[in-house]
Design a protein around this motif. Structure first.
Motif, mmCIF file in Angstrom:
data_model
loop_
_atom_site.group_PDB
_atom_site.id
_atom_site.type_symbol
_atom_site.label_atom_id
_atom_site.label_comp_id
_atom_site.label_asym_id
_atom_site.label_seq_id
_atom_site.Cartn_x
_atom_site.Cartn_y
_atom_site.Cartn_z
ATOM 1 N N LEU A 1 53.157 79.588 10.138
ATOM 2 C CA LEU A 1 53.267 80.052 8.745
ATOM 3 C C LEU A 1 54.636 80.707 8.520
ATOM 4 C CD1 LEU A 1 49.676 81.551 8.283
ATOM 5 C CD2 LEU A 1 50.476 79.236 7.801
ATOM 6 N N SER A 2 55.102 81.468 9.493
ATOM 7 C CA SER A 2 56.436 82.086 9.381
ATOM 8 C C SER A 2 57.504 81.017 9.381
ATOM 9 C CB SER A 2 56.705 83.030 10.555
ATOM 10 O OG SER A 2 55.674 83.946 10.687
ATOM 11 N N ALA A 3 57.309 79.985 10.222
ATOM 12 C CA ALA A 3 58.307 78.905 10.310
ATOM 13 C C ALA A 3 58.477 78.233 8.948
ATOM 14 C CB ALA A 3 57.872 77.879 11.352
ATOM 15 N N LEU A 4 57.370 78.055 8.223
ATOM 16 C CA LEU A 4 57.446 77.388 6.911
ATOM 17 C C LEU A 4 58.192 78.231 5.895
ATOM 18 C CD1 LEU A 4 53.922 75.770 6.649
ATOM 19 C CD2 LEU A 4 56.117 74.584 6.797
ATOM 20 N N ASP B 1 63.792 76.359 7.834
ATOM 21 C CA ASP B 1 64.652 75.837 8.901
ATOM 22 C C ASP B 1 63.860 74.821 9.741
ATOM 23 O OD1 ASP B 1 66.221 75.347 11.086
ATOM 24 O OD2 ASP B 1 66.703 77.460 11.469
ATOM 25 N N PRO B 2 64.238 73.526 9.646
ATOM 26 C CA PRO B 2 63.486 72.522 10.412
ATOM 27 C C PRO B 2 63.536 72.750 11.922
ATOM 28 C CG PRO B 2 65.439 71.554 9.369
ATOM 29 C CD PRO B 2 65.307 72.936 8.828
ATOM 30 N N LEU B 3 64.615 73.404 12.396
ATOM 31 C CA LEU B 3 64.696 73.680 13.840
ATOM 32 C C LEU B 3 63.595 74.653 14.266
ATOM 33 C CD1 LEU B 3 68.560 73.965 14.083
ATOM 34 C CD2 LEU B 3 67.154 72.348 15.390
ATOM 35 N N VAL B 4 63.239 75.569 13.375
ATOM 36 C CA VAL B 4 62.169 76.524 13.678
ATOM 37 C C VAL B 4 60.815 75.812 13.567
ATOM 38 C CG1 VAL B 4 61.078 78.699 13.008
ATOM 39 C CG2 VAL B 4 63.566 78.456 12.854
ATOM 40 N N LEU B 5 60.644 75.042 12.485
ATOM 41 C CA LEU B 5 59.368 74.335 12.305
ATOM 42 C C LEU B 5 59.096 73.395 13.484
ATOM 43 C CD1 LEU B 5 56.885 73.651 10.605
ATOM 44 C CD2 LEU B 5 58.231 71.879 9.463
ATOM 45 N N ALA B 6 60.164 72.784 13.997
ATOM 46 C CA ALA B 6 60.013 71.795 15.078
ATOM 47 C C ALA B 6 59.278 72.367 16.291
ATOM 48 C CB ALA B 6 61.393 71.284 15.497
ATOM 49 N N ARG B 7 59.400 73.675 16.506
ATOM 50 C CA ARG B 7 58.776 74.293 17.692
ATOM 51 C C ARG B 7 57.271 74.475 17.522
ATOM 52 N NH1 ARG B 7 63.490 77.754 17.648
ATOM 53 N NH2 ARG B 7 62.296 79.519 16.850
ATOM 54 N N HIS B 8 56.770 74.254 16.299
ATOM 55 C CA HIS B 8 55.366 74.608 16.048
ATOM 56 C C HIS B 8 54.475 73.440 15.650
ATOM 57 C CE1 HIS B 8 56.319 78.806 16.556
ATOM 58 N NE2 HIS B 8 57.394 78.606 15.811
ATOM 59 N N LEU C 1 63.922 66.173 15.867
ATOM 60 C CA LEU C 1 63.773 67.555 16.335
ATOM 61 C C LEU C 1 62.454 67.726 17.078
ATOM 62 C CD1 LEU C 1 64.962 69.436 13.113
ATOM 63 C CD2 LEU C 1 66.339 68.600 15.032
ATOM 64 N N ALA C 2 61.441 66.990 16.624
ATOM 65 C CA ALA C 2 60.120 66.977 17.257
ATOM 66 C C ALA C 2 59.348 65.835 16.615
ATOM 67 C CB ALA C 2 59.385 68.295 17.020
ATOM 68 N N ALA D 1 54.843 61.252 12.923
ATOM 69 C CA ALA D 1 55.796 61.902 12.024
ATOM 70 C C ALA D 1 56.856 62.582 12.877
ATOM 71 C CB ALA D 1 55.081 62.923 11.157
ATOM 72 N N ALA D 2 58.128 62.196 12.657
ATOM 73 C CA ALA D 2 59.234 62.782 13.411
ATOM 74 C C ALA D 2 60.070 63.614 12.445
ATOM 75 C CB ALA D 2 60.074 61.676 14.044
ATOM 76 N N LEU D 3 60.356 64.840 12.840
ATOM 77 C CA LEU D 3 61.063 65.778 11.960
ATOM 78 C C LEU D 3 62.571 65.654 12.151
ATOM 79 C CD1 LEU D 3 60.871 68.138 9.937
ATOM 80 C CD2 LEU D 3 60.622 69.676 11.892
ATOM 81 N N ALA D 4 63.307 65.609 11.019
ATOM 82 C CA ALA D 4 64.772 65.518 11.066
ATOM 83 C C ALA D 4 65.375 66.763 10.423
ATOM 84 C CB ALA D 4 65.231 64.268 10.330
ATOM 85 N N LEU D 5 66.684 66.938 10.626
ATOM 86 C CA LEU D 5 67.401 68.108 10.103
ATOM 87 C C LEU D 5 67.561 68.053 8.597
ATOM 88 C CD1 LEU D 5 70.522 68.811 12.340
ATOM 89 C CD2 LEU D 5 68.742 70.441 11.660
ATOM 90 N N ASP D 6 67.933 66.858 8.107
ATOM 91 C CA ASP D 6 68.232 66.666 6.691
ATOM 92 C C ASP D 6 68.159 65.166 6.405
ATOM 93 O OD1 ASP D 6 70.518 65.665 7.910
ATOM 94 O OD2 ASP D 6 71.722 67.416 7.450
#
Ligand code: C5P
Length: 333
Positions: free
Chosen positions: A234-237, A241-248, A277-278, A289-294
């Motif tokens: 929830l904090s990551a959202l 920052d996708p780099l933070v979200l990627a860890r969760h 990123l993840a 679903a693969a997460l990207a920076l932008d």
């Protein structure tokens, strides 16, 4: 002119999906974080005497009779509101069929809203959400969209604040996976019997709580603990920052989906090699679903994944996006 209403509703991905042991009714308690993404189901509802359905886009071979969730949505609304009119539904599908992205649920949500407007039933969003929950666990979220935590069967929603726009690369498989089959495999892997009792005491790390909870620590708790969404997600959202979200990103159904479809391991590895990123299986899969920076990074990851030929189709989408909304309403005369 024939009265008509056009509505679109988004598909979703699950940023986290924690699953508890089955309840006596066969459903599993969930704690999940939904994000609606920019792939849409469109429903055109036109005034008619009977309820009929035509499908364009993906899933043109899906049933169009009363087993289709869109038809069931129209019929449920008709029974509930006492309306005696019919509707001719035309569905244009973008969301992968049986892909773990709730495309069928989005059809039902869009149909509920379209028929509600067409027939002027005067039901509020809350009453529509209740009908949505009767149709399926993921239908209420397709109505509301954006970001939400789902508990219960996934249908009890709590809106979640999210900042920024996230860019995803979706690896869509030509052949879908059956959601009940993935849940059954989950039960088999965790040593749960389908009626909710753990066989041989379950396995280490398995959830053995009967309900689902909202806040708290990590979901991999011991005996008696309910599945929970990690507050760090929830904090990551809020960080945008996708780099933070990627860890969760996490999904308890990923292991059973991989068991049923081992090739998904190649998709996850390809996403990693492509610089995502993840990456995580969405819902019961098989969409990854693969997460990207932008946006440019997403285009680059998509290009590399396409070249790896690990999926039928590679798409780029963004989220969160709003839930079901009316695009056009022609009142006729
Ligand atoms: O509610 P919906 O029709 O989308 O669910 C499809 C199937 O997925 C259910 O019949 C059940 O087998 C499984 N499911 C589950 N627990 C949930 C949601 C779905 O076991 N919370």
């Amino acid at each position: 002119m024939t009265p008509k209403v056009q509505v679109r509703a988004p598909g979703k991905i699950n940023l986290a999906l924690h699953v508890g042991p089955p309840r006596p009714d066969g459903y599993h308690p969930l704690a999940t974080l939904f994000q609606a993404v920019s792939l849409y189901e469109e429903v055109l509802a036109e005034a008619a005497d009977d309820v009929t359905l035509t499908i364009h886009g993906r899933g043109a071979d899906l049933p169009t009779d009363a087993t289709n969730l869109a038809v069931r949505a129209a019929q449920l609304l008709r029974e509930t509101s006492g309306v005696e009119r019919g509707v001719s539904l035309t569905l244009t599908k973008e969301v992968p069929v049986a892909g773990g992205m709730a495309g069928g649920s989005a059809d039902a949500a869009a149909t509920l809203l379209a028929c509600d407007q067409l027939w002027g039933t005067g039901l509020g969003r809350e009453e529509l959400a209740e009908l949505a929950g009767e149709l399926g666990a993921d239908v209420p979220f397709a109505l509301t969209g954006l970001s939400a935590m789902g508990t219960g069967r996934g249908d009890l929603l709590t809106p979640v604040m999210s900042r920024g726009t996230y860019h995803w690369v979706l690896a869509v498989q030509a052949e879908g996976l059956s959601t009940p089959a993935v849940f059954r495999e989950f039960d088999a892997l965790r040593g749960f019997s389908p009626d909710g009792a753990a066989r041989g005491g379950g396995v280490p790390g398995a959830h053995s709580g009967g309900g689902a909870d909202v806040a708290g620590a990590d979901s991999a708790g011991g005996a008696g603990e309910a599945p929970r969404v990690d507050p760090a997600l929830l904090s990551a959202l809020l960080s945008a920052d996708p780099l933070v979200l990627a860890r969760h990103l996490s999904n308890d159904l990923q292991e059973p989906a991989l068991e049923l479809r081992p090739e998904l391991g190649d998709v996850l590895a390809a996403a990693d090699r492509a610089g995502a990123l993840a990456a995580v299986v969405s819902g019961s899969g098989p969409t990854v679903a693969a997460l990207a920076l932008d946006a440019p990074h997403a285009a680059s990851v998509a290009g590399v994944m396409r070249a790896a030929e690990v999926a039928g189709e590679i798409l780029t989408v963004t989220g969160p996006v709003p839930g079901a909304r009316v695009l056009e309403h022609v009142h006729g005369r």
